[in-house]
Design a protein around this motif. Structure first.
Motif, PDB file in Angstrom:
ATOM      1  N   ALA A  69       5.115  56.856  57.501  1.00  0.00           N
ATOM      2  CA  ALA A  69       6.403  56.942  56.803  1.00  0.00           C
ATOM      3  C   ALA A  69       6.433  58.118  55.833  1.00  0.00           C
ATOM      4  O   ALA A  69       7.448  58.824  55.725  1.00  0.00           O
ATOM      5  CB  ALA A  69       6.683  55.634  56.070  1.00  0.00           C
ATOM      6  N   LEU A  70       5.337  58.346  55.117  1.00  0.00           N
ATOM      7  CA  LEU A  70       5.289  59.461  54.170  1.00  0.00           C
ATOM      8  C   LEU A  70       5.447  60.796  54.881  1.00  0.00           C
ATOM      9  O   LEU A  70       6.010  61.743  54.327  1.00  0.00           O
ATOM     10  CB  LEU A  70       3.973  59.437  53.380  1.00  0.00           C
ATOM     11  CG  LEU A  70       3.840  58.338  52.327  1.00  0.00           C
ATOM     12  CD1 LEU A  70       2.424  58.319  51.765  1.00  0.00           C
ATOM     13  CD2 LEU A  70       4.849  58.540  51.202  1.00  0.00           C
ATOM     14  N   GLU A  71       4.951  60.887  56.122  1.00  0.00           N
ATOM     15  CA  GLU A  71       5.067  62.139  56.878  1.00  0.00           C
ATOM     16  C   GLU A  71       6.333  62.198  57.739  1.00  0.00           C
ATOM     17  O   GLU A  71       6.561  63.185  58.428  1.00  0.00           O
ATOM     18  CB  GLU A  71       3.835  62.339  57.770  1.00  0.00           C
ATOM     19  CG  GLU A  71       2.643  62.946  57.060  1.00  0.00           C
ATOM     20  CD  GLU A  71       2.888  64.386  56.589  1.00  0.00           C
ATOM     21  OE1 GLU A  71       3.983  64.939  56.834  1.00  0.00           O
ATOM     22  OE2 GLU A  71       1.984  64.954  55.955  1.00  0.00           O
ATOM     23  N   GLY A  72       7.135  61.155  57.704  1.00  0.00           N
ATOM     24  CA  GLY A  72       8.324  61.146  58.543  1.00  0.00           C
ATOM     25  C   GLY A  72       7.975  61.052  60.014  1.00  0.00           C
ATOM     26  O   GLY A  72       8.712  61.561  60.875  1.00  0.00           O
ATOM     27  N   ALA A  73       6.851  60.394  60.314  1.00  0.00           N
ATOM     28  CA  ALA A  73       6.377  60.254  61.687  1.00  0.00           C
ATOM     29  C   ALA A  73       6.658  58.845  62.204  1.00  0.00           C
ATOM     30  O   ALA A  73       6.879  57.915  61.424  1.00  0.00           O
ATOM     31  CB  ALA A  73       4.873  60.540  61.756  1.00  0.00           C
ATOM     32  N   GLU A  74       6.631  58.687  63.516  1.00  0.00           N
ATOM     33  CA  GLU A  74       6.834  57.372  64.107  1.00  0.00           C
ATOM     34  C   GLU A  74       5.610  56.478  63.971  1.00  0.00           C
ATOM     35  O   GLU A  74       5.734  55.252  63.875  1.00  0.00           O
ATOM     36  CB  GLU A  74       7.171  57.520  65.598  1.00  0.00           C
ATOM     37  CG  GLU A  74       8.514  58.151  65.866  1.00  0.00           C
ATOM     38  CD  GLU A  74       8.793  58.320  67.351  1.00  0.00           C
ATOM     39  OE1 GLU A  74       9.937  58.671  67.687  1.00  0.00           O
ATOM     40  OE2 GLU A  74       7.879  58.091  68.184  1.00  0.00           O
ATOM     41  N   HIS A  75       4.422  57.095  63.963  1.00  0.00           N
ATOM     42  CA  HIS A  75       3.204  56.281  64.024  1.00  0.00           C
ATOM     43  C   HIS A  75       2.037  57.090  63.472  1.00  0.00           C
ATOM     44  O   HIS A  75       2.138  58.316  63.302  1.00  0.00           O
ATOM     45  CB  HIS A  75       2.940  55.879  65.474  1.00  0.00           C
ATOM     46  CG  HIS A  75       2.096  54.655  65.636  1.00  0.00           C
ATOM     47  ND1 HIS A  75       1.882  53.727  64.641  1.00  0.00           N
ATOM     48  CD2 HIS A  75       1.377  54.201  66.716  1.00  0.00           C
ATOM     49  CE1 HIS A  75       1.110  52.763  65.088  1.00  0.00           C
ATOM     50  NE2 HIS A  75       0.780  53.028  66.340  1.00  0.00           N
TER      51      HIS A  75
END
Length: 385
Positions: A69-75
């Motif tokens: 979430a912090l990296e704006g990633a899905e997983h």
């Protein structure tokens, strides 16, 4: 997603563990199945199920959800060290006969992986000046499968234009990986610029207390699941539940620590810029830095690293300066509560270890100490030269 929510609530199902504010450390290597059908299901869907801690663990999963979430990633998938994360991410993208383009002077062990290890298995690597997108384009071959970035780079803090690199990679059917440890996920989110995979040495800012080692890879669910089923499960560089718990603890204070580090670093750099025994300060957030505008565009704030070039004619002067510092520890890592230095001259111990950087370079990391406390220490050490 709100930063405060990610750090304090995301992934934490408190009703499952007695409304405990801190999540429990699920220190179990094994997770039982009630029926054969249940076990069969877990084996088929191990990427999402709890069956064996070498795969998934509830405490580790909380940390992975927060990092994604912090990296704006899905997983995300967590590893036992930053280098474990780097190696798995790189290996997931290449096979024998492939070619990698990498920026010059990445982290030392990343360089070893690319220049010494992968060629043994038929993977070629070309190191280029990442400041110039044209150099990256020129280095791409028909068999290039990966562009590896580190922005800013270690020691010299050169940046790459992430949007431009991502566009070139897509044009040439290449994947992109970036080591984002320098900036932390608070100050830079490469996925938003089109980069495929983001790796972190969590040992640095994420842990923040110099007492735990780990790494993480963030990306699309498809790519992370591919790494999970392949390099992660096969090579076994897993993060322990206890270490994941320490990283969750580190995340609680990450914004406060990063704000403090950024402000103190600017104070220290400003002091050094006016000192007559300082030749140059390498720091991307200086207006005089050649990539200052790019730094402003890609990163939300500075972090705690910079490199000092001393006005020293002899290595002995640099050694005397470093040895005289009382409040900067001499150590290889960074990102914790304590301020550190890493003198390039230390690598001159042998020809095999020797860096191609000049002996008058000293990399600094600024921690959580009071800025005046650090500046007084610098002043007395500079006087010894």
């Amino acid at each position: 997603m709100d930063l405060s929510y990610i750090i304090n609530q995301l992934g934490e199902e408190r009703e499952q563990y007695f409304e405990s504010v801190a999540p429990p450390i699920i220190q179990s290597s094994n997770f039982a199945s009630k029926t054969v059908a249940d076990m069969r299901y877990k084996m088929k869907h191990e990427v999402d199920e709890y069956m064996y801690t070498r795969g998934n663990n509830p405490t580790v999963s909380i940390f992975e959800k927060k990092m994604a979430a912090l990296e704006g990633a899905e997983h995300a998938v967590a590893f036992g060290s930053g280098m474990g994360a780097v190696a798995a991410a790189v290996l997931s993208q290449v096979k024998a006969g492939d070619h990698i383009v990498c920026v010059k002077r990445p982290y030392t062990w990343t360089k070893n992986l690319l220049r010494r290890f992968l060629p043994r298995f038929g993977v070629e690597v070309t190191m280029v000046d990442g400041k110039n997108i044209g150099r990256i384009e020129e280095a791409i071959r028909p068999n290039t499968r990966l562009i590896y970035l580190e922005s800013p780079t270690s020691f010299t803090f050169e940046l790459q234009d992430l949007t431009a690199v991502a566009a070139v990679a897509k044009e040439n059917n290449c994947s992109t990986i970036i080591d984002n440890s320098f900036a932390s996920p608070l100050h830079q989110n490469p996925i938003s610029f089109g980069i495929d995979l983001v790796v972190h040495s969590c040992t640095k800012y994420i842990g923040g207390h110099s007492d735990v080692m780990g790494g993480v890879v963030c990306g699309s669910r498809e790519q992370i699941n591919q790494i999970f089923k392949g390099e992660f499960m096969t090579l076994g560089a897993v993060m322990s539940p206890h270490d994941a718990w320490l990283f969750i603890r580190g995340l609680r204070t990450l914004p406060v620590r990063m704000d403090r580090v950024a402000a103190t670093t600017r104070r220290v750099v400003d002091y050094l810029l006016q000192h007559p025994k300082v030749e140059q300060v390498l720091f991307p957030f200086l207006p005089t830095h050649p990539q200052y505008e790019l730094a402003q565009r890609q990163m939300r704030n500075n972090s705690g690293q910079f490199t000092l070039l001393l006005k020293a004619a002899r290595m002995e002067q640099v050694d005397r300066f470093c040895d005289s510092l009382k409040h900067f520890l001499m150590a290889a890592s960074w990102g914790g509560h304590e301020s550190l230095i890493f003198p390039i001259s230390a690598t001159y111990a042998s020809e095999e270890m020797k860096s191609d950087l000049p002996f008058n370079m000293v990399r600094f990391y600024v921690g959580l100490e009071d800025p005046d406390y650090l500046i007084r220490d610098l002043e007395q050490a500079l006087d010894t030269m």
